[in-house]
Enzyme design. Structure first.
Site, PDB file in Angstrom:
ATOM      1  N   ARG A 379       0.923  -1.069   0.071  1.00  6.98           N
ATOM      2  CA  ARG A 379      -0.087   0.044  -0.064  1.00  6.98           C
ATOM      3  C   ARG A 379       0.793   1.222   0.002  1.00  6.98           C
ATOM      4  O   ARG A 379       1.922   1.327   0.177  1.00  6.98           O
ATOM      5  CB  ARG A 379      -0.985  -0.066   1.357  1.00  6.98           C
ATOM      6  CG  ARG A 379      -1.782   1.269   1.154  1.00  6.98           C
ATOM      7  CD  ARG A 379      -2.730   1.305   2.542  1.00  6.98           C
ATOM      8  NE  ARG A 379      -3.571   2.549   2.303  1.00  6.98           N
ATOM      9  CZ  ARG A 379      -4.306   2.929   3.488  1.00  6.98           C
ATOM     10  NH1 ARG A 379      -3.830   2.423   4.672  1.00  6.98           N
ATOM     11  NH2 ARG A 379      -5.116   4.123   3.233  1.00  6.98           N
ATOM     12  N   HIS A 380       0.199   2.285  -0.584  1.00 10.52           N
ATOM     13  CA  HIS A 380       0.985   3.563  -0.590  1.00 10.52           C
ATOM     14  C   HIS A 380       1.245   4.047   0.905  1.00 10.52           C
ATOM     15  O   HIS A 380       1.033   3.574   1.867  1.00 10.52           O
ATOM     16  CB  HIS A 380       0.240   4.715  -1.176  1.00 10.52           C
ATOM     17  CG  HIS A 380      -1.015   4.770  -0.829  1.00 10.52           C
ATOM     18  ND1 HIS A 380      -1.416   5.795   0.326  1.00 10.52           N
ATOM     19  CD2 HIS A 380      -2.359   4.313  -1.258  1.00 10.52           C
ATOM     20  CE1 HIS A 380      -2.510   5.564   0.506  1.00 10.52           C
ATOM     21  NE2 HIS A 380      -3.117   4.986  -0.234  1.00 10.52           N
ATOM     22  N   HIS A 565      -2.975   0.323  -3.750  1.00  6.35           N
ATOM     23  CA  HIS A 565      -3.982   0.796  -2.376  1.00  6.35           C
ATOM     24  C   HIS A 565      -4.161  -0.549  -1.769  1.00  6.35           C
ATOM     25  O   HIS A 565      -3.777  -1.452  -1.694  1.00  6.35           O
ATOM     26  CB  HIS A 565      -5.190   0.977  -3.145  1.00  6.35           C
ATOM     27  CG  HIS A 565      -5.008   2.335  -4.278  1.00  6.35           C
ATOM     28  ND1 HIS A 565      -4.913   3.671  -3.894  1.00  6.35           N
ATOM     29  CD2 HIS A 565      -4.761   2.077  -5.621  1.00  6.35           C
ATOM     30  CE1 HIS A 565      -4.788   4.294  -5.174  1.00  6.35           C
ATOM     31  NE2 HIS A 565      -4.713   3.442  -6.102  1.00  6.35           N
TER      32      HIS A 565
END
Length: 638
Positions: A379-380, A565
Site C-alpha cells: 500500500r502507498h 492501494h
C-alpha cells in the site's frame, strides 16, 4: 470474598457525559505510588491493569483514567492460565492463523492466540495478584522437567471444529499440573481456581462456514506438530465488565463535537455491547475506551474489529522446560503477539526472546529465487488529505497557484500539473513521513537481499511517489523503471464525484525526475475505467491485470512489486491463489485494517500455476499519528 453473582451484578452499563477535564514484585512499586499520594485501591488497580510493569506505566494509566467512573470500584479482574507454544510450532500455527483468516475470513478461533486452556477464568482481587503469581512460580518450579516433551498432538476435524488434541496420558499430566496450581492459589492467595476438566487441545478453527471446511482442513494438515517447541505457562487477565463485549480498535483520531461523544486516539481499543446501541443513531456506536475508561458515542467508520485477546494483560510467563521466567512484564497483547515495546522493565529479568522465540522472517534462498516467481504487493504511504484534511489544497496554494507548505510534514515542493493545482483535490501526494515510510521499506528490502525486477504502480500520485522512495531505499532508483498501470487503481466506487481523478501523465512524471517507464503500454487503459464500478467489476479487473502482469514478467525476472492501494493487497492476491472472492462486506473489513505501507508476499507453487501467501521478506512497519502542536496555545496560557 463476595459471591461471583454479586460481583457480576455490579457490571451495569453506566452512561456518563464525556469529560474533557524472576518475579517482579509490586512491593516497592506500590510504595512509590503510595508515597506520591495515590490511594492504595487506585495504585493496585493501576499496577494490575498494566501488569505491574513499573511506576511510569502505572502513573500513565492513572492519569489517563482520572475520569473513569469505575476507577474506585473494587471489582476484580478475571484471570486465566494458558499453555502457549513457542519456537517453530508457534511459527507454524501463526502461519495457519494468517492463511485461514485470509482465505476464509475470521472465525471464532481468531479471537484468541494459539493455546491450551489449563483452567477456567477465575477472579482475583487486586491485592492478591502478587500471591497468585507466587503460586504459579512455585507450581512451575515443582513441575519443571516432569511434563513430557514434545507434547503429542493429534489433528481432529469435524464440520464445526478443527483442533489439535493432546494425547490422553500426557493430558492427564497437564491436568495434574493445573490441579497443583489450583491448590497453591488457594493456599497462598485464597483464590478459587477451577482446573480445566475437558479434553486438552489447541483450537484451530470453529464457528466457520461449512463451505470453508475443506480449505481449513487442508491448511491444518500442513501444520507440522512434530516440530520442536517450548511451552509456556502464561497468566492473563481481562476486565470482566467487557467479557461479552465486541472489541474494536480505533483507526483514526476523532475530536468530539458533542458532550456525549468519545475522544478517539488511534491504537486505542473500544468495548462495544449490542445491548447499549439502542440510543445510537445510524453510523454511530456506543462504547467504552480501554485507554480512558470513558464511555460515549463514536463514528462507526473510525474503528475496525479487533480480537478479544488484543486487550488482555500478561502477568507471568514461565517455561516448562527450563528455569527461564518472565513475570509481571506488563505486556499488552496486540494481534496475538507480545508488544515488545513494553519490555523496558527496570528490574533484571530474562529477555522475552528466551521465553517465546520471535517469528523469523523468511528469506528467499538463492535456489527459490531461480525457480519461483514472487509477487510483492504494498500500500502507498501516508497521504496529505488524511493528515491535513480535504481543504489542504486551498490552504497551501495561493490565487496564482503557488505552493507554500505550512507544516514540516508537507513536502517542500510538488510537481506542477498541467490541469492546475486543483487536480490535487482528487490525486493527493504523500507526506514527508509517507516518503520516509516508503524509504524504510526499501531499505529493509535491500537488507533482506530482495532484488526487485519489475515495479508496477497505480496511476495515483501517492502510489507513484511511494514506489519511487521504495526504489530509493533499495538503491535501485533510476535502474528500475516504474510501470504506471491504470488497472491497479482502487475500487472506483470509493471516488467522490462523477469523474475519475486527472492523473499526471508518465511523460510529466519523468519530467519531474520520477523514474517511470514512458514506453510502457498499460494492460487496462484509463478509458476502460468506469465511475462507481460494481464490486464484481473491480475484483475482476484486479485479477485480470495481476494475471497479465505476472505473465508479462514470466521468465524475465523473479520478483514483481505492485505499489497500489489497501484494497490491492486483497484484490491482487486472492484469486491467483485459486480462492473465490470474498463478499463485499468482508472485503471492506479486511481492507480497513491495512495500514500505510501494508505489505504482503505471494509465491508461485512450482509447476502448478497456483500461488500462495508467504511471509514477507521484511518486518512490519508500525507507526501512529502525531497530533499538531501549537506552542502559542500550549505555552502562553494565563
Amino acid at each position: 470474598m463476595a459471591a461471583k453473582e454479586d460481583l457480576y451484578a455490579k457490571v451495569t452499563p453506566r452512561r456518563q457525559r464525556h469529560s474533557r477535564a524472576g518475579t517482579v514484585r509490586h512491593g516497592s512499586t506500590l510504595d512509590v505510588l503510595l508515597s506520591m499520594g495515590f490511594p492504595k485501591t487506585r495504585a493496585l488497580k493501576a499496577l494490575v491493569s498494566t501488569g505491574g510493569k513499573n511506576v511510569q506505566a502505572a502513573c500513565d494509566w492513572l492519569f489517563s483514567h482520572v475520569d473513569d467512573p469505575f476507577l474506585d470500584d473494587p471489582l476484580p479482574r478475571e484471570y486465566v492460565l494458558y499453555l502457549r507454544p513457542s519456537g517453530p510450532l508457534l511459527q507454524q500455527l501463526t502461519h495457519f492463523w494468517q492463511q485461514s483468516r485470509y482465505a476464509c475470513g475470521k472465525n471464532k478461533a481468531h479471537n484468541i492466540f494459539p493455546h491450551i486452556t489449563l483452567c477456567q477464568f477465575f477472579m482475583c482481587a487486586d491485592g492478591k495478584v502478587e500471591a497468585l503469581l507466587d503460586a504459579l512460580q512455585t507450581t512451575v518450579s515443582k513441575w519443571r522437567g516432569r511434563i513430557p516433551m514434545p507434547l503429542p498432538l493429534e489433528l481432529y476435524s469435524s464440520s464445526t471444529f478443527i483442533g489439535l488434541f493432546v494425547e490422553e496420558q500426557v493430558a492427564e499430566v497437564l491436568k495434574s499440573f493445573a490441579a497443583d496450581f489450583s491448590a497453591e492459589a488457594a493456599a497462598k492467595a485464597d483464590v478459587l481456581v477451577e482446573p480445566h476438566k475437558k479434553q486438552l487441545h489447541v483450537t484451530l478453527a470453529y464457528q466457520f462456514q461449512s463451505s470453508h471446511l475443506s480449505v481449513l482442513d487442508k491448511l491444518a494438515k500442513n501444520v507440522d506438530v512434530s516440530l520442536g517447541c517450548d511451552w509456556l505457562t502464561v497468566l492473563y487477565s481481562r476486565d470482566i465488565r467487557f467479557a461479552n463485549h465486541e472489541t474494536l480498535q480505533v483507526m483514526y483520531p476523532y475530536v468530539p463535537q458533542n458532550d456525549d461523544e468519545l475522544d478517539l486516539a488511534p491504537g486505542d481499543f473500544i468495548f462495544m455491547s449490542p445491548v447499549e446501541q439502542s440510543g445510537a443513531s445510524e453510523g454511530w456506536v456506543y462504547g467504552t475506551s480501554l485507554g480512558t475508561g470513558l464511555s460515549g458515542l463514536l463514528p462507526e467508520n473510525y474503528v475496525s474489529r479487533a480480537d478479544e485477546s488484543d486487550t488482555w494483560v500478561i502477568h507471568g510467563s514461565h517455561s516448562v522446560l527450563n528455569c527461564t521466567t518472565q513475570s509481571n512484564a506488563g505486556l499488552l497483547l496486540f494481534d496475538g503477539q507480545l508488544n515488545n515495546s513494553l519490555l523496558d522493565s527496570p528490574v533484571d529479568t530474562p529477555s522475552l526472546a528466551s521465553l517465546c522465540a520471535p517469528l523469523q522472517v523468511s528469506r528467499p534462498s538463492s535456489q527459490s529465487c531461480v525457480s519461483k516467481m514472487r509477487l510483492l504487493v504494498c500500500r502507498h504511504g501516508e497521504r496529505m488529505d488524511v493528515v491535513f484534511g480535504k481543504h489542504w489544497v486551498s490552504q497551501c496554494f495561493d490565487s496564482k497557484g503557488r505552493y507554500m507548505r505550512f507544516n514540516l510534514n508537507m513536502p517542500p515542493t510538488l510537481p506542477v500539473r498541467t490541469g492546475g493545482y486543483r487536480d490535487y483535490d482528487k490525486d493527493c501526494p504523500i507526506t514527508v513521513f509517507g516518503s520516509t515510510q516508503a524509504r524504510l521499506v526499501g531499505e529493509a528490502l535491500l537488507e533482506s537481499q530482495e532484488a526487485i525486477d519489475f515495479v508496477y504502480c497505480s496511476p495515483s500520485l501517492r502510489c507513484i511517489q511511494t514506489a519511487q522512495h521504495i526504489l530509493h531505499g533499495l538503491q535501485q532508483d533510476g535502474k528500475t523503471k516504474i510501470r504506471v498501470e491504470p488497472g491497479l487503481f482502487e475500487w472506483t466506487k470509493w471516488i467522490l464525484g462523477t469523474c475519475l481523478p486527472t492523473w499526471i501523465s508518465p511523460a510529466e512524471l519523468a519530467a519531474a525526475n520520477i523514474s517511470v517507464d514512458t514506453t510502457y503500454r498499460s494492460h487496462i487503459p484509463i478509458s476502460k475505467l468506469g465511475v462507481s464500478e460494481s464490486y464484481d467489476t473491480y475484483i475482476s479487473r484486479s485479477f485480470q491485470v495481476t494475471r497479465e502482469i505476472l505473465a508479462e514478467c514470466n521468465n524475465l525476472g523473479n520478483t514483481v512489486l505492485i505499489v497500489a492501494h489497501a484494497s490491492s493487497l486483497e484484490a491482487c492476491t486472492r484469486q491467483i491463489q485459486g480462492l473465490s472472492p470474498q463478499n463485499s462486506k468482508d472485503f471492506v473489513q479486511v481492507v480497513r485494517k491495512i495500514p500505510y505501507l501494508g505489505f504482503c508476499a505471494c509465491e508461485e507453487i512450482s509447476d502448478t500455476g497456483v500461488w500462495q501467501l508467504v511471509d514477507p521478506p521484511i518486518l512490519p512497519l508500525t507507526h501512529g499519528p502525531n497530533h499538531s502542536f501549537n506552542w502559542r496555545e500550549m505555552l502562553m496560557q494565563d
